[in-house]
Design a protein around this motif. Structure first.
Motif, PDB file in Angstrom:
ATOM      1  N   LEU A  18      89.298  69.077  47.236  1.00 41.53           N
ATOM      2  CA  LEU A  18      90.485  68.865  48.260  1.00 41.53           C
ATOM      3  C   LEU A  18      91.367  67.744  47.611  1.00 41.53           C
ATOM      4  O   LEU A  18      90.979  66.663  47.213  1.00 41.53           O
ATOM      5  CB  LEU A  18      90.276  68.533  49.638  1.00 41.53           C
ATOM      6  N   ASP A  28      83.748  62.510  45.421  1.00 38.47           N
ATOM      7  CA  ASP A  28      83.749  64.239  45.525  1.00 38.47           C
ATOM      8  C   ASP A  28      83.524  64.623  44.186  1.00 38.47           C
ATOM      9  O   ASP A  28      83.104  65.596  43.852  1.00 38.47           O
ATOM     10  CB  ASP A  28      84.549  64.744  46.424  1.00 38.47           C
ATOM     11  N   LYS A  86      73.605  73.308  61.239  1.00 33.87           N
ATOM     12  CA  LYS A  86      74.986  73.115  61.627  1.00 33.87           C
ATOM     13  C   LYS A  86      75.853  73.567  60.543  1.00 33.87           C
ATOM     14  O   LYS A  86      77.077  73.891  60.770  1.00 33.87           O
ATOM     15  CB  LYS A  86      75.003  71.470  61.447  1.00 33.87           C
ATOM     16  N   GLU A  96      76.347  77.119  61.510  1.00 32.36           N
ATOM     17  CA  GLU A  96      77.303  77.004  62.706  1.00 32.36           C
ATOM     18  C   GLU A  96      78.701  77.063  62.390  1.00 32.36           C
ATOM     19  O   GLU A  96      79.756  77.749  62.749  1.00 32.36           O
ATOM     20  CB  GLU A  96      76.782  76.080  63.629  1.00 32.36           C
ATOM     21  N   ARG A 123      76.050  78.951  69.073  1.00 31.58           N
ATOM     22  CA  ARG A 123      74.734  78.244  69.141  1.00 31.58           C
ATOM     23  C   ARG A 123      74.423  77.890  70.455  1.00 31.58           C
ATOM     24  O   ARG A 123      74.934  76.992  71.442  1.00 31.58           O
ATOM     25  CB  ARG A 123      75.165  76.983  68.379  1.00 31.58           C
ATOM     26  N   ASN A 140      69.792  73.794  70.609  1.00 34.66           N
ATOM     27  CA  ASN A 140      69.835  72.869  69.452  1.00 34.66           C
ATOM     28  C   ASN A 140      69.220  73.700  68.139  1.00 34.66           C
ATOM     29  O   ASN A 140      69.866  73.207  66.844  1.00 34.66           O
ATOM     30  CB  ASN A 140      68.798  71.727  69.703  1.00 34.66           C
ATOM     31  N   SER A 195      70.088  76.564  76.251  1.00 30.59           N
ATOM     32  CA  SER A 195      70.323  75.297  76.668  1.00 30.59           C
ATOM     33  C   SER A 195      71.165  75.151  77.928  1.00 30.59           C
ATOM     34  O   SER A 195      72.158  75.722  78.026  1.00 30.59           O
ATOM     35  CB  SER A 195      70.818  74.371  75.696  1.00 30.59           C
ATOM     36  N   ARG A 248      72.917  72.908  79.131  1.00 30.86           N
ATOM     37  CA  ARG A 248      74.476  72.416  78.688  1.00 30.86           C
ATOM     38  C   ARG A 248      75.328  73.628  78.118  1.00 30.86           C
ATOM     39  O   ARG A 248      76.439  73.363  78.207  1.00 30.86           O
ATOM     40  CB  ARG A 248      74.374  71.158  78.006  1.00 30.86           C
ATOM     41  N   ARG A 249      74.644  74.363  77.448  1.00 34.54           N
ATOM     42  CA  ARG A 249      75.527  75.676  76.849  1.00 34.54           C
ATOM     43  C   ARG A 249      75.562  76.723  77.665  1.00 34.54           C
ATOM     44  O   ARG A 249      76.683  77.701  77.159  1.00 34.54           O
ATOM     45  CB  ARG A 249      74.667  75.954  75.512  1.00 34.54           C
ATOM     46  N   LYS A 251      91.350  61.554  52.689  1.00 34.68           N
ATOM     47  CA  LYS A 251      90.379  62.287  53.226  1.00 34.68           C
ATOM     48  C   LYS A 251      90.048  61.852  55.045  1.00 34.68           C
ATOM     49  O   LYS A 251      89.755  62.795  55.788  1.00 34.68           O
ATOM     50  CB  LYS A 251      89.100  61.482  52.696  1.00 34.68           C
ATOM     51  N   ARG A 294      92.338  64.093  56.881  1.00 34.65           N
ATOM     52  CA  ARG A 294      92.056  65.523  56.870  1.00 34.65           C
ATOM     53  C   ARG A 294      90.901  65.524  57.852  1.00 34.65           C
ATOM     54  O   ARG A 294      91.255  66.547  58.975  1.00 34.65           O
ATOM     55  CB  ARG A 294      91.494  66.041  55.636  1.00 34.65           C
ATOM     56  N   GLU A 354      73.659  63.470  66.067  1.00 32.47           N
ATOM     57  CA  GLU A 354      74.211  64.793  65.592  1.00 32.47           C
ATOM     58  C   GLU A 354      74.348  65.450  67.236  1.00 32.47           C
ATOM     59  O   GLU A 354      75.256  66.524  67.230  1.00 32.47           O
ATOM     60  CB  GLU A 354      73.116  65.417  65.004  1.00 32.47           C
ATOM     61  N   ALA A 405      75.046  67.761  73.296  1.00 31.87           N
ATOM     62  CA  ALA A 405      75.656  68.972  72.868  1.00 31.87           C
ATOM     63  C   ALA A 405      74.859  70.251  73.220  1.00 31.87           C
ATOM     64  O   ALA A 405      75.348  71.286  73.865  1.00 31.87           O
ATOM     65  CB  ALA A 405      75.905  69.054  71.308  1.00 31.87           C
ATOM     66  N   TYR A 406      73.572  70.183  73.224  1.00 37.28           N
ATOM     67  CA  TYR A 406      72.618  71.270  73.311  1.00 37.28           C
ATOM     68  C   TYR A 406      71.388  70.806  74.472  1.00 37.28           C
ATOM     69  O   TYR A 406      71.303  69.660  74.422  1.00 37.28           O
ATOM     70  CB  TYR A 406      71.915  71.705  72.159  1.00 37.28           C
TER      71      TYR A 406
END
Lengths: 248, 593
Positions: free
Chosen positions: A100, A107, A187, A190, A200, A203, A234, A236-237, B433, B436, B484, B592-593
């Motif tokens: 990018l 990178d 991830k 996903e 998802r 987890n 899950s 939460r989902r 970066k 972005r 995560e 999250a999950y």
């Protein structure tokens, strides 16, 4: 020595890559740099490079036009782009490298390292075919390029039933009950598949909503997929999941 | 079946007539000359009624006449006249209109008045007697007995009352009591020198005595009765006495005399009018003929006796049947009325029950409907609130970006002015970066802690470069937290870090350090930014104008909205230390999950 061609319509961008390649002058040699699509095609055909730094937007044409014109691509492509979302998605699906702009030193180094190690694999033409295919298709019709132990596998999104996480690996389950172990996190998949009707639910689980057979109520509940696998949802989902299948 | 020959079925009024016989014409004349309505006039009307009533029994105006008289007595407030008027009306009902119950009703009214006012007690006996007579005619012997017995033994009517009690007991088959009352009547009639009542009572008693086989005593009584009849010419009793004599002589096996009296009785016109008497006569004759061996006549007599017996029986039966019919009708009507009442009751009850159930159901339905509607409203409200909150958060996040971008451009500019082109280029690339990623993250209300910390790390790297590594930094995430899988709103800590760098560290003369730590405490995520810069007090002294950071105020609003939306207790705590500032941001811990 890796032979490189740079195709970009803006000279300062070419200059930037040249500058970035300075530390690699012992491994990478710039054999040509072009500012038009036709010049690029000609250079590739005549000079047979190992790697091409290819801009996405070149005047009123694109880097894809360059690739389409090459009959038997035998080189690694690194796309350079400022912010073309659709192109980035396609690169991701096809496992094509991209940088990018403005290009970050770190990178760039990573990309060059990858190219040097991958040159032996020689799956270029397949990958490019996949990319050209994906560029013109909707997300669901796309094929994803999956690096496996044996090489690259190209998998249509619509045949994937679900993905299951196993720490840093992911197992992909297909419609014909085929299993694929990939060295990528869940991830990663996903992010790749979230716009292709994937959800998802847990987890460790990413499922294709097209393959849901039944949902059983519970704290979070369970989904039964067409391959008869039962996947926990899950707590939460749950709400988001129910919303997703209702909209689906 | 009546056992006694009752000769005085028409009661007291006849006796009264004979007692005070006043010529009708003179009463009429008196009334015509009287000219005004007073008690005397009422008495005259009552007298006139008493005397004229039985002479014109087909005159239907008697009831009206009686009622008019009653009205007059009432208007004059003359209770004696009222009581007597009621009695007259009763007699009209009893004898002229054959309505015994209306008759009793009127007699009772009369009786009530008599009992209320003491000064005309003499009327009581005849009224009681009339009521008793009606009951007797209706076959209600026990009631008849009760009223006869109410007649005072000092009354002028005591003899007749006693005789009638005897008759009723006789009818009831209670012979002992019958004889007791007959004997008392005889005793009183002798005392009062009343041969009619004596003959009447002895005639009736002789029959009872004969029945219970006391033939001698029966014979004595009937012979005395016959003597009295002949001596005083008591034609009224004669035919019954002859018939009874036949029965008594038969009981005494004196067939000749039995036959003689039976034939004597037959020869009397009165006997032919009385079926009971006739029956007794033919019964006597049948027995006499049989005894004499005259079987043909015996048979004939017996046949007549049987016919009379049957017709009397059927007459009684008719009476009985009609009484039964009346009773049955009454019962039926009552039963129907009762059934109707029950039906109405049932309809009413079921209406009430049905209505109540319906009412309860509608209330319940309304309750359910309301609850459902409330729930829907509540849900809609909650959804709307969430939407508003989300929009507000999005707006605030959008505000964060230009703020962040221009501050960043400011620092890039600062860097370029102080460094060579090459270094500036590298610096800018890093900044690109950050931009972005910030833009990408700002689309989402929550991102993983890992991603947010990545951006923060880049930001700190860049700022550290700009300030020529004037400060060091350290990001620590507690081992208990899975970065995560933990969600945070993007760029929540950035304004505080920026504050530390621009106002805390940059103004400091020596090297600084920023500590960023993330830990979990009771369902809250505690994010701490701890610097050892110049601190707020000093900072305010240096730059008194910029005491309020735009980024921090936006962040405060974001936390407030998150609290409202999720009902949590997120907060920002700023502590001034001896050296530098410590900021603690408390956020709801979210996986999250």
């Amino acid at each position: 020595m890796i032979k490189a061609i740079i195709i970009d319509d803006e000279q300062h961008c070419i200059d930037r890559i040249v500058a970035l390649l300075k530390p690699f002058k012992n491994t990478v040699e710039i054999i040509e740099s072009c500012t038009t699509v036709s010049a690029g095609i000609e250079a590739i055909e005549s000079l047979q490079p190992d790697v091409v730094f290819l801009d996405v937007q070149i005047h009123d044409k694109t880097g894809f036009d360059v690739l389409k014109a090459i009959k038997h691509p035998a080189f690694e492509v690194i796309f350079t782009t400022a912010f073309e979302f659709y192109a980035v998605q396609a690169f991701k699906f096809s496992a094509i490298d991209y940088l990018l702009k403005p290009i970050d030193e770190d990178d760039f180094r990573l990309a060059i390292d990858k190219v040097s190690t991958k040159l032996e694999a020689k799956d270029f033409s397949k990958k490019i075919t996949a990319l050209l295919n994906n560029i013109s298709k909707t997300d669901i019709q796309k094929k994803i390029t999956i690096p496996t132990v044996d090489g690259l596998e190209f998998l249509e999104v619509s045949v994937i039933v679900r993905c299951e996480a196993d720490i840093n690996y992911t197992t992909i389950f297909t419609k014909d009950r085929h299993k694929l172990m990939v060295s990528k996190t869940l991830k990663y998949f996903e992010a790749l598949l979230v716009n292709c009707n994937f959800f998802r639910v847990h987890n460790s689980h990413l499922i294709n909503l097209d393959y849901i057979k039944k949902y059983s109520k519970g704290k979070g509940g369970y989904v039964t997929l067409t391959d008869d696998s039962v996947i926990e949802v899950s707590t939460r989902r749950k709400d988001d999941f129910l919303k997703a299948i209702r909209c689906h | 079946m009546k056992q006694v020959l009752s000769i005085l079925l028409i009661g007291y009024i006849h006796l009264a007539i004979s007692a005070q016989q006043v010529p009708l014409d003179s009463i009429v004349k008196l009334m015509e000359n009287h000219g005004k309505i007073d008690t005397a006039f009422v008495d005259m009307r009552l007298d006139y009624m008493k005397n004229k009533l039985f002479l014109t029994p087909n005159d239907t105006s008697w009831l009206t006449y009686g009622k008019q008289t009653l009205k007059m007595a009432q208007d004059l407030n003359y209770p004696r006249g009222e009581a007597m008027a009621y009695e007259r009306i009763g007699i009209v009902y009893q004898h002229l209109l054959s309505n015994p119950y209306k008759a009793i009703d009127n007699f009772q009214k009369s009786l009530t008045l008599i009992e209320k006012y003491n000064h005309f007690k003499f009327l009581e006996a005849s009224t009681l007697g009339n009521i008793a007579n009606i009951y007797r005619e209706q076959g209600e012997l026990k009631k008849a007995l009760k009223y006869y017995k109410k007649i005072s033994i000092n009354s002028e009517h005591r003899v007749l009352a006693s005789a009638e009690i005897g008759n009723v007991y006789s009818d009831l088959g209670v012979q002992d009591s019958a004889i007791f009352y007959y004997k008392r009547a005889i005793k009183w009639s002798v005392e009062e020198k009343n041969p009619l009542f004596e003959a009447y009572t002895r005639t009736n008693m002789s029959l009872i005595l004969s029945r219970i086989n006391k033939h001698k005593e029966a014979l004595q009584n009937i012979e005395q009765a016959l003597e009295l009849i002949d001596a005083h010419g008591l034609e009224f009793v004669r035919s019954t006495a002859y018939a009874n004599a036949g029965v008594v002589y038969l009981g005494n096996k004196d067939m000749e005399k039995a036959s003689l009296y039976a034939h004597k009785a037959l020869a009397l016109k009165e006997s032919l009018d009385n079926l009971v008497t006739q029956k007794a006569i033919w019964g006597t004759l049948a027995d006499v003929y049989e005894y004499q061996g005259d079987y043909k006549n015996a048979f004939e007599s017996y046949k007549k006796y049987t016919i009379l017996n049957d017709s009397l029986a059927s007459k009684d039966r008719v009476l009985e049947v009609s009484r039964r019919e009346i009773q049955y009708e009454a019962d039926k009507n009552q039963a129907l009325a009762q059934a109707e009442i029950e039906r109405q009751k049932l309809i009413k009850n079921s209406s009430i029950v049905g209505g109540s159930v319906l009412f309860a159901l509608s209330i319940f339905g309304l309750f359910l409907y309301k609850r459902k509607r409330d729930a829907v409203t509540q849900k809609q409200e909650a959804e709307f609130n969430t939407k508003v909150a989300n929009t507000e958060l999005k707006a605030l996040r959008a505000q964060m970006n230009p703020h962040f971008i221009f501050n960043s451009l400011n620092s890039v500019n600062d860097y370029i002015s102080k460094n060579d082109v090459e270094a500036a280029s590298t610096y800018l690339t890093k900044f690109a970066k950050i931009m972005r990623q910030t833009l990408e993250n700002s689309n989402r209300s929550e991102i993983s802690l890992e991603d947010d910390l990545k951006v923060l790390d880049l930001y700190l790297q860049v700022e550290s470069m700009r300030l020529k590594h004037k400060f060091t930094y350290k990001i620590t995430v507690d081992a208990a937290i899975d970065a995560e899988n933990t969600l945070v709103p993007p760029l929540i800590l950035q304004p505080f870090i920026e504050n530390s760098i621009w106002h805390g560290i940059s103004k400091k003369e020596s090297k600084g350090h920023i500590d960023i730590s993330i830990k979990k405490e009771e369902n809250m995520l505690i994010c701490t930014v701890d610097d050892n810069g110049v601190g707020r007090t000093l900072k305010a002294n240096i730059h008194s104008t910029e005491n309020k950071s735009m980024g921090i105020s936006i962040t405060k609003s974001r936390i407030d909205i998150i609290n409202k939306k999720k009902n949590t207790k997120g907060a920002i705590l700023m502590t001034d230390k001896d050296e530098g500032v410590r900021v603690e941001v408390k956020l709801p811990f979210q996986l999250a999950y």
